[in-house]
Write an enzyme that holds these catalytic residues in place. Structure first.
Site, short mmCIF file in Angstrom:
data_model
loop_
_atom_site.label_atom_id
_atom_site.label_comp_id
_atom_site.label_asym_id
_atom_site.label_seq_id
_atom_site.Cartn_x
_atom_site.Cartn_y
_atom_site.Cartn_z
N GLU A 81 0.58 3.08 1.83
CA GLU A 81 0.20 3.55 3.49
C GLU A 81 1.56 3.21 3.96
O GLU A 81 1.99 4.21 5.45
CB GLU A 81 -0.82 3.73 4.03
CG GLU A 81 -2.08 3.50 3.61
CD GLU A 81 -3.65 3.95 5.15
OE1 GLU A 81 -2.92 3.60 5.72
OE2 GLU A 81 -4.27 4.19 4.43
N THR A 91 1.07 -1.12 -0.28
CA THR A 91 -0.05 -0.05 -0.17
C THR A 91 0.70 1.49 -0.64
O THR A 91 1.85 1.14 0.28
CB THR A 91 -0.60 -0.06 1.83
OG1 THR A 91 -1.76 1.20 1.13
CG2 THR A 91 -0.16 -0.52 2.33
P1 NAD Z 1 -9.72 -7.19 2.71
O1 NAD Z 1 -10.44 -6.54 4.29
O2 NAD Z 1 -11.48 -7.15 1.57
O3 NAD Z 1 -9.39 -8.24 2.53
C1 NAD Z 1 -8.76 -9.09 3.28
C2 NAD Z 1 -9.01 -10.13 3.13
O4 NAD Z 1 -7.15 -11.41 3.88
C3 NAD Z 1 -10.30 -11.01 3.71
O5 NAD Z 1 -11.29 -12.16 2.79
C4 NAD Z 1 -9.89 -11.92 4.74
O6 NAD Z 1 -10.48 -12.93 5.27
C5 NAD Z 1 -8.06 -12.36 4.36
N1 NAD Z 1 -7.71 -12.66 5.74
C6 NAD Z 1 -7.64 -12.04 6.28
N2 NAD Z 1 -6.21 -12.39 7.71
C7 NAD Z 1 -6.44 -13.54 7.12
C8 NAD Z 1 -4.59 -14.53 7.44
N3 NAD Z 1 -4.40 -14.63 8.57
N4 NAD Z 1 -5.06 -15.53 6.48
C9 NAD Z 1 -5.57 -15.51 5.50
N5 NAD Z 1 -6.66 -14.76 5.32
C10 NAD Z 1 -6.45 -13.63 6.01
O7 NAD Z 1 -9.06 -5.99 1.84
P2 NAD Z 1 -8.70 -5.44 0.78
O8 NAD Z 1 -9.32 -4.63 0.97
O9 NAD Z 1 -8.91 -6.31 -0.66
O10 NAD Z 1 -6.92 -5.93 0.87
C11 NAD Z 1 -6.48 -6.62 0.19
C12 NAD Z 1 -4.95 -5.96 0.06
O11 NAD Z 1 -4.55 -5.51 -0.60
C13 NAD Z 1 -4.37 -5.80 1.42
O12 NAD Z 1 -3.02 -6.70 1.53
C14 NAD Z 1 -3.81 -4.59 1.62
O13 NAD Z 1 -3.36 -4.20 2.35
C15 NAD Z 1 -3.58 -4.19 0.16
N6 NAD Z 1 -4.04 -2.78 -0.14
C16 NAD Z 1 -5.62 -2.16 0.12
C17 NAD Z 1 -6.17 -1.36 -0.93
C18 NAD Z 1 -7.66 -0.70 -0.56
O14 NAD Z 1 -8.06 0.75 -0.14
N7 NAD Z 1 -8.56 -1.40 -0.33
C19 NAD Z 1 -5.02 -0.34 -1.59
C20 NAD Z 1 -3.63 -0.78 -1.51
C21 NAD Z 1 -3.16 -2.52 -1.00
O1 DAU Z 2 -4.21 4.46 0.94
C1 DAU Z 2 -4.36 2.53 0.64
C2 DAU Z 2 -5.13 2.08 1.77
O2 DAU Z 2 -6.02 2.39 1.68
C3 DAU Z 2 -4.97 0.07 1.63
O3 DAU Z 2 -3.84 0.42 1.98
C4 DAU Z 2 -6.41 0.79 2.90
O4 DAU Z 2 -6.02 -1.29 3.59
C5 DAU Z 2 -7.27 1.05 2.65
O5 DAU Z 2 -8.44 0.71 4.02
C6 DAU Z 2 -7.36 2.56 2.69
O6 DAU Z 2 -7.14 3.31 3.66
P1 DAU Z 2 -7.71 4.28 4.04
O7 DAU Z 2 -7.43 5.36 5.54
O8 DAU Z 2 -7.00 6.07 3.10
O9 DAU Z 2 -9.24 4.57 3.85
P2 DAU Z 2 -10.26 4.74 4.48
O10 DAU Z 2 -11.72 4.08 3.67
O11 DAU Z 2 -11.07 4.04 5.76
O12 DAU Z 2 -10.74 6.04 4.64
C7 DAU Z 2 -10.66 6.91 3.48
C8 DAU Z 2 -10.77 8.37 3.75
O13 DAU Z 2 -12.22 8.76 4.34
C9 DAU Z 2 -9.25 9.00 4.76
O14 DAU Z 2 -9.21 10.12 4.87
C10 DAU Z 2 -9.98 8.51 6.75
C11 DAU Z 2 -11.33 9.76 5.68
N1 DAU Z 2 -12.94 8.85 6.03
C12 DAU Z 2 -12.74 7.23 6.83
C13 DAU Z 2 -13.81 6.78 7.30
C14 DAU Z 2 -14.32 5.48 7.21
C15 DAU Z 2 -13.56 9.60 6.80
O15 DAU Z 2 -14.02 10.65 6.61
N2 DAU Z 2 -14.82 8.83 7.82
C16 DAU Z 2 -15.17 7.82 8.00
O16 DAU Z 2 -15.50 7.14 8.38
#
Ligand code: NAD
Ligand code: DAU
Length: 335
Positions: free
Chosen positions: A128, A126
């Site tokens: 982050e 990520t």
């Molecule tokens: P998500 O929370 O939707 O899904 C995570 C999945 O991992 C779930 O299916 C959960 O059951 C599984 N999981 C959790 N712990 C586990 C374990 N110990 N063993 C096996 N499975 C397990 O997450 P996402 O948003 O799809 O993110 C996927 C990956 O991408 C993560 O590594 C996250 O850090 C990364 N990522 C997410 C974002 C985003 O915006 N969502 C952006 C950049 C990177």
């Molecule tokens: O940047 C990549 C990351 O994006 C991933 O690695 C993380 O898994 C994913 O959760 C996401 O993190 P953020 O913290 O950026 O996402 P989130 O959707 O929680 O929040 C997006 C923005 O909105 C952030 O600035 C916080 C704000 N926010 C979030 C929530 C849940 C609000 O203002 N209100 C809320 O209720």
């Protein structure tokens, strides 16, 4: 590389990636290995459940014996690791599970790759990990100055991947993606939370002044970038993956309300997230040199996402029940 183990494949991005892979590569076999935490959901994979090229195994990436057994049984060539605890707010409530899965679990997968001589471990990371970036854009070589337990755990996972490449020659690649939006995202994350609340006329809790910036990309663009790195990336290398377009949260919230024909008065400013990173920004020249660029503008991505949630209430209404509202109360009450 024909037999892929997709860990965390029942989550948001992982399930989109599995569908993408099966569409694009008719001769690939995909094993999804997922613990099915609160964020994992077999409904995300419902439409491919009868595909003979797909197998689901329930398991924890921290379980060494089970990981090794699955790698052997399915003759796995490569692991793509999506499995993680992923929500920043939950990492502030319960950091231990983030360290366990995002750090120790990554180590378990790397050990399995080393032991069985896998062709690749791809770590989905990520933006982050760079910490907040108030000016300019992060390069893959920048220091990791993390500020939340989530980002610290992800950074540690990345560093363990690089250590296994350097020390043991395990062929790892890493992508660092920006915020994804699209189908099947658990409605704790801001975009699906705001959309589903707005549909039900429930206030949208906007943290602080709402002027924090995120680079929101469409999930299938991210999946395509991971595919490019999996097939063309150089082992030991890191690739940033984003659109380089930044949007303030308040702008995102207003756009969602406009798309749904709801009033801006549904936005409710609430106490800020502790340690809230104000801005992330990625320099994506390195992946662009491999021919990848995001296909969706932010507006297109958001519109498609809103439409999906409007058309798929069956999916999110099941989630927004008892346990979900308990979390919601803990997270938002009195803010
Ligand atoms: P998500 O929370 O939707 O899904 C995570 C999945 O991992 C779930 O299916 C959960 O059951 C599984 N999981 C959790 N712990 C586990 C374990 N110990 N063993 C096996 N499975 C397990 O997450 P996402 O948003 O799809 O993110 C996927 C990956 O991408 C993560 O590594 C996250 O850090 C990364 N990522 C997410 C974002 C985003 O915006 N969502 C952006 C950049 C990177
Ligand atoms: O940047 C990549 C990351 O994006 C991933 O690695 C993380 O898994 C994913 O959760 C996401 O993190 P953020 O913290 O950026 O996402 P989130 O959707 O929680 O929040 C997006 C923005 O909105 C952030 O600035 C916080 C704000 N926010 C979030 C929530 C849940 C609000 O203002 N209100 C809320 O209720």
């Amino acid at each position: 590389m024909r037999n892929l183990l997709v860990t965390g494949g029942a989550g948001f991005i992982g399930s989109n990636f599995v569908r993408y892979l099966l569409d694009k590569y008719p001769d690939y076999r995909v094993v999804v290995y997922d613990k099915l935490t609160y964020a994992g959901n077999l409904d995300n994979l419902l439409d491919i459940q009868d595909d003979p090229r797909y197998t689901f195994v329930r398991g924890d990436i921290c379980d060494v014996a089970r990981v090794e057994a699955v790698v052997q049984e399915y003759d796995i060539d490569a692991i793509v690791n999506f499995a993680a605890e992923t929500h920043v707010d939950r990492s502030l409530m319960q950091p231990g599970s983030f360290i366990q899965t995002d750090v120790y679990g990554t180590y378990v997968l790397l050990e399995a790759a080393r032991k069985f001589g896998l062709e690749r471990v791809h770590q989905v990371s990520t933006d982050e990990v760079y910490g907040q970036v108030l000016e300019g854009a992060s390069l893959e070589t920048d220091p990791l100055i993390t500020r939340s337990p989530y980002s610290a755990s992800k950074a540690a996972g990345d560093l363990m991947c690089l250590a296994y490449f350097t020390s043991f020659g395990v062929p790892v690649t890493i992508t660092r993606g920006s915020n994804n939006i699209g189908p099947y995202q658990y409605p704790e994350k801001a975009v699906p939370l705001f959309i589903t609340n707005a549909i039900d006329d429930i206030p949208l809790p906007l943290y602080g002044d709402g002027r924090q910036m995120r680079d929101y990309q469409y999930v299938l663009d991210h999946c395509e970038g991971i595919d490019v790195v999996l097939h063309q990336g150089v082992p030991g290398e890191i690739y940033n993956l984003g659109t380089s377009v930044e949007t303030e949260n308040i702008v995102m919230a207003r756009l969602i309300l406009d798309l749904l024909g709801k009033p801006h008065s549904l936005i409710q400013h609430v106490t800020d997230r502790p340690g809230h990173d104000r801005r992330y920004s990625l320099n994506c020249d390195k992946i662009a040199a491999l021919g990848w660029r995001s296909r969706h503008s932010f507006e297109e991505a958001l519109e498609k996402t809103v439409r999906w949630y409007v058309d798929n209430e069956w999916w999110w209404r099941k989630i927004k029940t008892g346990e979900y509202w308990e979390y919601y109360r803990r997270q938002y009450e009195g803010r």
